[in-house]
Design a protein around this motif. Structure first.
Motif, PDB file in Angstrom:
ATOM      1  N   ALA A   1      -4.403  10.988  -3.786  1.00 40.60           N
ATOM      2  CA  ALA A   1      -3.558   9.894  -3.937  1.00 40.60           C
ATOM      3  C   ALA A   1      -2.745  10.444  -5.141  1.00 40.60           C
TER       4      ALA A   1
ATOM      5  N   PHE B   1      -1.496  10.387   0.092  1.00 42.25           N
ATOM      6  CA  PHE B   1      -0.907   9.301  -0.207  1.00 42.25           C
ATOM      7  C   PHE B   1       0.186   9.508  -1.270  1.00 42.25           C
TER       8      PHE B   1
ATOM      9  N   ARG C   1       1.504   6.882   3.486  1.00 47.66           N
ATOM     10  CA  ARG C   1       0.644   8.220   4.029  1.00 47.66           C
ATOM     11  C   ARG C   1       1.394   9.531   4.357  1.00 47.66           C
TER      12      ARG C   1
ATOM     13  N   TYR D   1      -4.593   1.944  -1.472  1.00 50.71           N
ATOM     14  CA  TYR D   1      -4.692   2.880  -0.230  1.00 50.71           C
ATOM     15  C   TYR D   1      -5.301   2.478   0.923  1.00 50.71           C
TER      16      TYR D   1
ATOM     17  N   THR E   1       0.905  -1.283   0.117  1.00 55.12           N
ATOM     18  CA  THR E   1       0.163  -0.243  -0.162  1.00 55.12           C
ATOM     19  C   THR E   1       0.988   1.122  -0.028  1.00 55.12           C
ATOM     20  N   SER E   2       0.336   2.451  -0.377  1.00 54.26           N
ATOM     21  CA  SER E   2       0.955   3.759  -0.479  1.00 54.26           C
ATOM     22  C   SER E   2       1.353   4.337   1.045  1.00 54.26           C
TER      23      SER E   2
END
Length: 299
Positions: free
Chosen positions: A294, A169, A38, A175, A35-36
């Motif tokens: 994002a 992000f 934050r 996400y 996942t990206s």
């Protein structure tokens, strides 16, 4: 990228049943995708002061910094008019600062010296942030005991609620976050991911999952780069909107916007189609919104 509201007002794309699947009872199995990261979190709180009968909106922004883990605070008298010019940056890990805002004396006390973090700039434990408005407790965050100047009755007397949360992000097209859609509800795991459809197709598909269950998927994303879909969470009607135009057609920007927002009152229409705020002032209530901005690394 233009504001998501203006995009929907002018050319909202309705997602038909052929492009959007219904909620599924099957557990969503997350693929092996990182996942990206934050980068920042902004939370707005509606604060109701008992003694003065004032209503204020306090916004805290947590962002990654080269030095320390400070935050920015903004005070406004409307959730629609927070000004960056009134923002104050608090860079120390622990401190006490007083300033004037909206004809009130604002005192901020905080301690992040032993705060705990989980993959982002927002502390999740071992901290406190206290905001006093004209010596009355307005906001109290964190699980750490606040300063001795505050009595137990003061600490428990704050009347506030979160009305919006924005997260930025960067990284992949997946996400993951958590959010509560009501004060009495529980926190839900939310996963948004964009990737190629199964079976070797070159088409992209957008998947939205809550608590590891797929709520819906948007196929043929190049034709449905903007749209909305209704989901139900904790008995609430929640509109989920997306804009991935730049992901697909502007690789130099490679940014997208996703929003979850609870509907207000008994209105059955999408919130962007409602009449002006003043026309609905009597029946309107302050709901909750989650905004995700994002930035994806180009493929």
């Amino acid at each position: 990228m233009r504001g998501i509201a203006s995009c929907y007002n002018e050319h909202a794309i309705r997602v038909s049943d052929s492009y959007c699947s219904r909620p599924s009872n099957q557990a969503y199995l997350c693929p092996k995708m990182n996942t990206s990261t934050r980068d920042s979190v902004t939370c707005m709180y509606n604060v109701n002061l008992i003694s003065s009968q004032k209503q204020l909106f306090i916004t805290l922004t947590w962002a990654k910094k080269l030095l320390g883990q400070g935050f920015t605070i903004t005070i406004a008298n409307s959730q629609y008019s927070p000004s960056k010019f009134n923002a104050r940056q608090l860079r120390k890990n622990k401190g006490n600062e007083t300033f004037q805002s909206h004809n009130s004396e604002i005192q901020v006390l905080w301690d992040l010296s032993v705060a705990k973090y989980e993959g982002g700039p927002e502390p999740v434990g071992g901290f406190y942030v206290v905001v006093l408005v004209d010596s009355e407790l307005g906001l109290r965050l964190g699980d750490k005991n606040p300063v001795e100047e505050l009595s137990d009755s003061d600490v428990n007397s704050a009347n506030f609620s979160m009305v919006s949360r924005s997260e930025t992000f960067s990284g992949t097209a997946a996400y993951a976050t958590r959010a509560k859609f009501s004060e009495t509800g529980i926190a839900h795991d939310i996963l948004i991911k964009c990737g190629a459809e199964e079976g070797g197709s070159k088409s992209h598909v957008l998947s939205v999952c809550v608590d590891k269950k797929t709520m819906f998927q948007v196929k043929r994303l190049r034709w449905n780069f903007r749209g909305n879909q209704t989901i139900f969470v904790d008995g609430l009607v929640v509109d989920m909107m997306w804009d991935v135009h730049d992901w697909l057609f502007n690789p130099n920007s490679a940014s997208a916007v996703f929003m979850f927002r609870t509907r207000s009152g008994l209105d059955s229409r999408l919130w962007l189609e409602e009449k002006s705020l003043h026309a609905h002032k009597e029946q309107d209530r302050i709901g909750f919104s989650l905004l995700i901005c994002a930035c994806k690394i180009p493929d």
